[in-house]
Design a protein around this motif. Structure first.
Motif, PDB file in Angstrom:
ATOM      1  N   VAL A   1       0.852  -1.191   0.000  1.00 17.09           N
ATOM      2  CA  VAL A   1       0.000   0.000   0.000  1.00 17.09           C
ATOM      3  C   VAL A   1       0.888   1.240   0.000  1.00 17.09           C
TER       4      VAL A   1
ATOM      5  N   ILE B   1      -1.652   1.012  -5.008  1.00 20.90           N
ATOM      6  CA  ILE B   1      -1.650  -0.217  -4.211  1.00 20.90           C
ATOM      7  C   ILE B   1      -1.350  -1.350  -5.181  1.00 20.90           C
TER       8      ILE B   1
ATOM      9  N   THR C   1      -4.405   4.408  -5.356  1.00 22.18           N
ATOM     10  CA  THR C   1      -4.764   4.513  -3.944  1.00 22.18           C
ATOM     11  C   THR C   1      -5.952   5.464  -3.795  1.00 22.18           C
TER      12      THR C   1
ATOM     13  N   VAL D   1      -9.100   1.533   1.638  1.00 25.66           N
ATOM     14  CA  VAL D   1      -7.958   0.695   1.275  1.00 25.66           C
ATOM     15  C   VAL D   1      -8.333  -0.777   1.352  1.00 25.66           C
TER      16      VAL D   1
ATOM     17  N   VAL E   1      -7.694  -3.793  -1.360  1.00 26.53           N
ATOM     18  CA  VAL E   1      -7.015  -5.041  -0.996  1.00 26.53           C
ATOM     19  C   VAL E   1      -7.895  -6.234  -1.350  1.00 26.53           C
TER      20      VAL E   1
ATOM     21  N   VAL F   1       1.732  -1.376   5.161  1.00 25.76           N
ATOM     22  CA  VAL F   1       1.226  -0.013   5.320  1.00 25.76           C
ATOM     23  C   VAL F   1       2.388   0.871   5.757  1.00 25.76           C
TER      24      VAL F   1
END
Length: 258
Positions: free
Chosen positions: A14, A19, A40, A49, A53, A73
């Motif tokens: 990230v 990402i 992102t 986020v 993912v 992160v």
């Protein structure tokens, strides 16, 4: 056995602008499929986020099988909980990221600091492979991420980019973003890097310094300008290091080693 499948895991890195994720062969450190990059979300809240993912995890579901998922992160992470947010949305502070992402994806997710992931990848497969002693891995980007490895073992969440040097948070003066923001020449930026690495070297006396981040592609423009006791070399895995390290740490968290 020659026919045995190599252990695999999915790594997701990230970053502030993108990402990125890909499955990783944990015996070689190679990506086993083209990485998927998604912008992102802004603001990059935990929930927003987590949606990305989940999308990346679904994209690689067939390649991953029952392998674990690791996510980086840009913040301190202890036992899955994000403790700092220098370069991410402040709503991450206090978030149980392991639980949030595991629930969103529907399987176990292991969250780690991004620089720690890059450091582990460099120690296992990259420029710091088989290096004894204390190794400092730095990622120069929006901020300065750091990873410390002693005889290949990670000392997590070192956060040495936030040392106060000459009255400033170090990364505010020496990160790659500072060079771009202030339109510094390579020589001017190298003077700041020299000051930063010199202070860190006086504190820790590393046997090797590895420099990663996107700017490491141009290492020939600034690393030769630095004069330190320890060798200072560019990262081997470059921008794949976070993905590889996240996958590796997730696999090892599950109690196995490749």
């Amino acid at each position: 056995m020659s026919g045995e499948a190599h252990p695999a895991a999915l790594g997701i890195d990230v970053g502030g602008s993108g990402i990125k994720g890909a499955p990783v062969d944990l015996r070689t450190g190679a990506l086993t499929a083209d990485r998927l990059r998604i912008e992102t979300p802004q603001p990059a809240t935990p929930s927003a986020v987590a949606d990305v993912v989940g999308e990346i995890a679904r994209h690689f579901a067939d390649e991953l099988g029952d392998g674990p998922i690791g996510v980086t992160v840009p913040g301190v992470v202890t036992r899955g909980i994000v403790r700092s947010a220098a370069n991410i949305d402040p709503t991450w502070i206090g978030t149980d990221a392991d639980t949030l992402l595991s629930e969103r994806v529907g399987r176990d997710v292991h969250v780690v600091n991004d620089a720690d992931a890059a450091g582990v990848a460099e120690a296992r497969f990259g420029a710091a492979r088989d290096q004894r002693g204390l190794v400092l891995v730095t990622t120069l980007g929006t901020g300065i991420g750091t990873a410390l490895l002693l005889d290949g073992r990670l000392v997590p969440n070192s956060e040495l980019g936030h040392l106060e040097i000459d009255g400033h948070d170090a990364e505010s003066r020496a990160a790659a973003s500072a060079r771009e923001l202030e339109d510094l020449s390579w020589e001017e930026w190298a003077e700041r890097l020299q000051r930063y690495y010199g202070v860190v070297e006086d504190l820790l006396w590393p046997s090797l310094i590895v420099v990663g981040g996107g700017v490491s592609r141009k290492a020939d423009k600034f690393l030769p300008l630095l004069h330190l006791r320890a060798p200072i070399i560019p990262a081997g895995l470059r921008n794949q290091a976070g993905i590889v390290g996240a996958a590796l740490l997730a696999y090892e968290e599950r109690g196995s080693r490749p």
